[in-house]
Design a protein around this motif. Sequence first.
Motif, short mmCIF file in Angstrom:
data_model
loop_
_atom_site.label_atom_id
_atom_site.label_comp_id
_atom_site.label_asym_id
_atom_site.label_seq_id
_atom_site.Cartn_x
_atom_site.Cartn_y
_atom_site.Cartn_z
N GLU A 66 -5.44 -5.10 -15.03
CA GLU A 66 -5.37 -4.53 -13.68
C GLU A 66 -3.92 -4.31 -13.23
OE1 GLU A 66 -6.56 -5.84 -9.09
OE2 GLU A 66 -6.57 -7.30 -10.73
N PRO A 68 -0.96 -4.10 -10.45
CA PRO A 68 -0.76 -4.81 -9.17
C PRO A 68 -1.02 -3.89 -7.99
CG PRO A 68 1.34 -4.30 -10.21
CD PRO A 68 0.29 -3.95 -11.21
N ARG A 69 -1.42 -4.48 -6.90
CA ARG A 69 -1.62 -3.69 -5.67
C ARG A 69 -0.29 -3.36 -5.01
NH1 ARG A 69 -6.96 -5.60 -2.28
NH2 ARG A 69 -8.49 -4.98 -3.86
N ARG A 83 4.52 -9.84 -7.03
CA ARG A 83 3.48 -8.88 -7.36
C ARG A 83 2.15 -9.41 -6.83
NH1 ARG A 83 4.72 -8.62 -13.84
NH2 ARG A 83 6.96 -8.10 -13.73
N TYR A 85 -2.03 -8.92 -6.58
CA TYR A 85 -3.18 -8.32 -7.24
C TYR A 85 -4.40 -8.42 -6.33
CZ TYR A 85 -0.27 -8.32 -11.43
OH TYR A 85 0.76 -8.09 -12.32
#
Length: 364
Positions: A66, A68-69, A83, A85
């Motif tokens: 995934e 990172p957001r 970071r 997520y």
Amino acid sequence: MKWIDLLHRWTGGIVGLVLAVLGLSGAILVFKHQWLGWLPGAGDAQRQDVATLAAQMNAALAVPGEAPRSLLFAYSDFGLTRRSYSGEAGVYADQAGRVVAAWDSKWDRFELWLFDLHHHLFLGDAGEIAAGIAGLIGLAFVITGVILWWRLRKTFKLRLFPKRMSRPAIVTHHRDIGVVFAPLLFLSMATGMLMVLKPVSTAVFAPGQGAGALQKPFAPPKVEGGPLTRNLDWAAMFTAARARYPGAEIRLVALPRKPGDLIQMRLRQPAEWLPNGRTLLWFRPESGAIVDTRDAQAMPTGIRAYNSVYPLHAAKVGGWLWKLVVASTGLVLAMLGSFAVWTFWFKRPKPRARPVRPAIAAAE
């Protein structure tokens, strides 16, 4: 005056513990970057050159799985990039991209659950509103406390702690130390309440403009983006951002959370108080082209005033002196709130027994 005293005592006995928790947790959070300094790389000098920022983005996106957001870049007093997520997961990485700490839940990190306690009381959105209401009640405490102190002002004595742990000594100390910190307590609770209770903050900073007026200037453009390209030219994107806002600090990059979202970049211009700024740029996730920008310094006066609320509340402006002032105010609030609860529920004076009158013997 009697009803003010009664209201002040009863409300303090009930809400005091919440205010004590908010005060103590807030005082600790003021120095979060300092007590996180033991992490590897936390003491590194902040780097804002385009090459370093681009390398950090590429390192984060190169990790399998995934994406990172968001990435929150290092501060001048904290040399790690965070970071974030999905869910509560996240990592701290140094500015070379090496991960130094990772977590899957806020309960894995002291600073994360402490932040949640201070902002949400571990109750999510409901807790946030409850904390805001507690701040509003705290403002009433300050006002009524000053009114009650005024009639006894000739007995004022400045003490950091009560002379003894008896109820009269605690009440006297509560009254006197409270009036000394009254302006700072008022500011702390007013700023905290204004961040949470949006109808109140809208009425103060954007009167007559309706709900959402304070958030509207920061709404993303109504443009649909394509799929995120992992090998974007981040150096070119950061260079374009700097060209638009010379001298600005690049603080955060938020990647798309769902299909159609844009990449958001958050900058802090030199005149902005917010540690992460509110100057925004949006980029297309498939090409890195700029879609739109918002200059925080060109926004209406009310919006810019609202942007100063958090820095004042969290001591993100004013240097070490303001940090010490805000932390001291939080500790005083914790002391006032906890002592108020203790004296109200456990040190209440016992009602005086009425003297028994001797029965009059009936005449024979």
